[in-house]
Design an enzyme around this catalytic site. Structure first.
Site, PDB file in Angstrom:
ATOM      1  N   HIS A 108      27.759 -21.776  12.392  1.00 25.36           N
ATOM      2  CA  HIS A 108      27.265 -21.558  11.031  1.00 25.36           C
ATOM      3  C   HIS A 108      27.971 -20.351  10.402  1.00 25.36           C
ATOM      4  CE1 HIS A 108      23.767 -21.304   8.067  1.00 25.36           C
ATOM      5  NE2 HIS A 108      24.369 -20.128   7.907  1.00 25.36           N
ATOM      6  N   GLU A 109      28.022 -19.231  11.143  1.00 23.54           N
ATOM      7  CA  GLU A 109      28.634 -18.014  10.610  1.00 23.54           C
ATOM      8  C   GLU A 109      30.154 -18.132  10.512  1.00 23.54           C
ATOM      9  OE1 GLU A 109      26.878 -15.754   9.282  1.00 23.54           O
ATOM     10  OE2 GLU A 109      24.976 -16.590   9.957  1.00 23.54           O
ATOM     11  N   HIS A 111      31.124 -19.732   7.298  1.00 26.61           N
ATOM     12  CA  HIS A 111      31.144 -18.759   6.202  1.00 26.61           C
ATOM     13  C   HIS A 111      32.455 -17.974   6.211  1.00 26.61           C
ATOM     14  CE1 HIS A 111      27.129 -19.338   4.753  1.00 26.61           C
ATOM     15  NE2 HIS A 111      26.537 -18.942   5.858  1.00 26.61           N
TER      16      HIS A 111
END
Length: 393
Positions: free
Chosen positions: A67-68, A71
Site C-alpha cells: 500500500h505504502e 504511494h
C-alpha cells in the site's frame, strides 16, 4: 515517526519499521492463533494455529508495505520526492519531501494506496475461494479470508475523506481543484479529520462503557491519533500560509560552523563546541586549495558525546556523521513554506542549505518559529503605509 529498524531499500525507497510494529504483530498473530482459528476450526494441533497466525501477520504487513510503496512509486512518477516509508503501530506512513505539483497528481498519489489494498483484498478473496473449492474449509482458508477482509477494510477506511487518511488527501485534491488554493484545501481536509477523529473517540468510548467491548478502546485510540495528526496538518497549513513567499535564505542561520570530515572527535568536543551554540554541524570534505569543501554529512553533539572517551582521539567526524543521503538539503531560494513538511524536531533533522555546492546556512524549527513570530508581529502592527511596504518593498 522515525524507523527504529531499517529494512533497506525497496524500489529505491528506504523502508523501516517502528518498534511498535512488534506489538501489533504479536496481537494479530496471537489473536488468530489463540482465538479466531481454533474457534472457527477446532480440532487441529496448536503448532498449526501458531504457524498460520505468524504467516498471516507477516503477509498482512507485506500488504501494508505494498500500500505504502504504491504511494511512493506514484509520487516519484509525478515529480514528488519521497523520503522513506515507516511501518508502525497504526499502519504505515510514506513521508514525502515535496508537495504534489497539482491537484491531479495529489489525487493519483492519494488514491493509489486504497486501490492497491482493494485489489489485494480481491486477490485474497479469490485465493480463499479456490482453496475452499480444492480442500474445503480449514485454518489456512480462514487465514486467507482474514487477509481478504482486512485489506478491503483497510481500503474502505483509508478512503474516508478525513486527513491524514488517504481519503483526506483525495478531499484536499478536490477542494484544491475547485478553489485553486492548496493551503486552504489542506485546512479543509484537516478540519474534516478532526471531526471524524472525535466521532471515533466518542463512539469507541461509548462502546467500551456501555458494552465493555475492549475493541472500543482501540477505536478511541485510532480516533485520538486522527485528531492529533489532523490538528498538526492544520497548524502546518496555517504556518505555510503565514510563510508564503518567504525564501529559505531569509529564515536560515547563516554561515554555520562546519567541521572537516577528518577532524577528531576529541578536537570537535574541545574546540568547535566552545565557539558555537548549535547542536548540529555540517561536515565538509577538506580540499587542498583551502577553499570551501563540499558537504558530506551532518554531525550532532549527541553523536559525538556517545563516542567512548578512550576512542575520541582516534575517531573522526566521517565515522560518526549522518550521511548526506540521510540529510535534508535545500537551496537558499526555495520557499520556506515548501520546506516545512520536511522538518522534524531533533538535532539530526536539521536541514542543510547548500548553494552551488557550498554550505551557506542551516535551518531548524527554531529558525522557522522566529520568522513566524516576526511575520505575525508585523501583521498585528503593520508599518505606516501598509504591511510589507518599505525600502524596496
Amino acid at each position: 515517526m522515525r524507523a527504529t529498524f531499517p529494512l533497506g531499500r525497496i524500489l529505491g525507497v528506504r523502508v523501516g519499521v517502528h518498534w511498535s510494529v512488534v506489538l501489533i504483530f504479536a496481537l494479530i498473530a496471537f489473536g488468530l492463533a489463540a482465538g479466531r482459528l481454533p474457534q472457527t476450526h477446532p480440532g487441529h494441533a496448536w503448532p498449526l494455529y501458531t504457524l498460520i497466525g505468524l504467516v498471516t501477520a507477516v503477509i498482512f504487513f507485506a500488504s501494508l508495505l505494498a500500500h505504502e510503496l504504491a504511494h511512493a512509486v506514484v509520487a516519484r512518477r509525478n515529480g514528488v520526492a519521497v523520503d522513506d516509508i515507516v511501518l508502525w503501530l497504526l499502519g504505515g506512513a510514506t513521508r514525502i519531501r515535496t508537495e504534489a505539483p497539482n491537484p491531479g497528481a495529489d489525487l493519483r498519489i492519494a488514491g493509489v494506496g486504497p486501490l492497491v489494498s482493494l485489489i489485494l483484498g480481491g486477490v485474497f478473496a479469490l485465493l480463499a475461494w479456490l482453496l475452499y473449492a480444492v480442500s474445503g474449509s480449514g485454518p489456512v482458508v480462514e487465514g486467507v479470508v482474514w487477509l481478504a477482509a482486512i485489506n478491503i477494510l483497510l481500503a474502505v477506511f483509508n478512503a474516508i475523506p478525513a486527513a491524514p487518511l488517504d481519503g483526506g488527501r483525495l478531499l484536499r485534491a478536490f477542494l484544491w481543484r475547485r478553489g485553486g488554493d492548496r493551503l486552504r484545501a489542506t485546512e479543509g481536509a484537516a478540519r474534516a479529520g478532526q471531526v471524524f477523529g472525535w466521532l471515533l473517540v466518542a463512539f469507541g468510548l461509548a462502546s467500551f462503557l456501555f458494552t465493555t467491548y475492549f475493541g472500543g478502546l482501540w477505536l478511541a485510540l485510532i480516533g485520538w491519533f486522527l485528531v492529533m495528526a489532523a490538528s498538526a496538518e492544520g497548524r502546518q497549513a496555517r504556518l505555510r500560509e503565514v510563510l508564503a513567499g518567504v525564501p529559505v535564505r531569509q529564515t536560515m542561520s547563516r554561515e554555520p560552523v562546519t567541521v572537516p570530515a577528518g577532524m577528531r572527535v576529541s578536537e570537535f568536543l574541545s574546540d568547535v563546541l566552545m565557539r558555537s551554540r548549535h547542536s548540529a554541524f555540517p561536515v565538509v570534505e577538506v580540499v587542498p586549495e583551502g577553499g570551501p569543501g563540499r558537504p558530506v554529512g551532518l554531525v550532532t553533539l549527541e553523536q559525538a558525546g556517545q563516542v567512548p572517551a578512550q576512542d575520541r582521539e582516534s575517531t573522526t567526524m566521517a565515522e560518526i556523521m549522518q550521511s548526506m543521503e540521510d540529510t535534508q538539503v535545500v537551496g537558499p531560494d526555495e520557499p520556506i513554506s515548501d520546506v516545512l513538511p520536511r522538518m522534524e524536531n531533533g538535532a539530526a533533522r536539521r536541514i542543510v542549505v547548500v548553494d552551488d555546492g557550498v554550505v551557506v546556512g542551516i535551518l531548524s524549527p527554531s529558525d522557522v518559529s522566529r520568522m513566524v513570530r516576526m511575520l505575525t508581529s508585523q501583521q498585528r502592527h503593520p508599518a505606516p503605509g501598509g504591511w510589507g511596504q518599505g525600502p524596496g518593498g
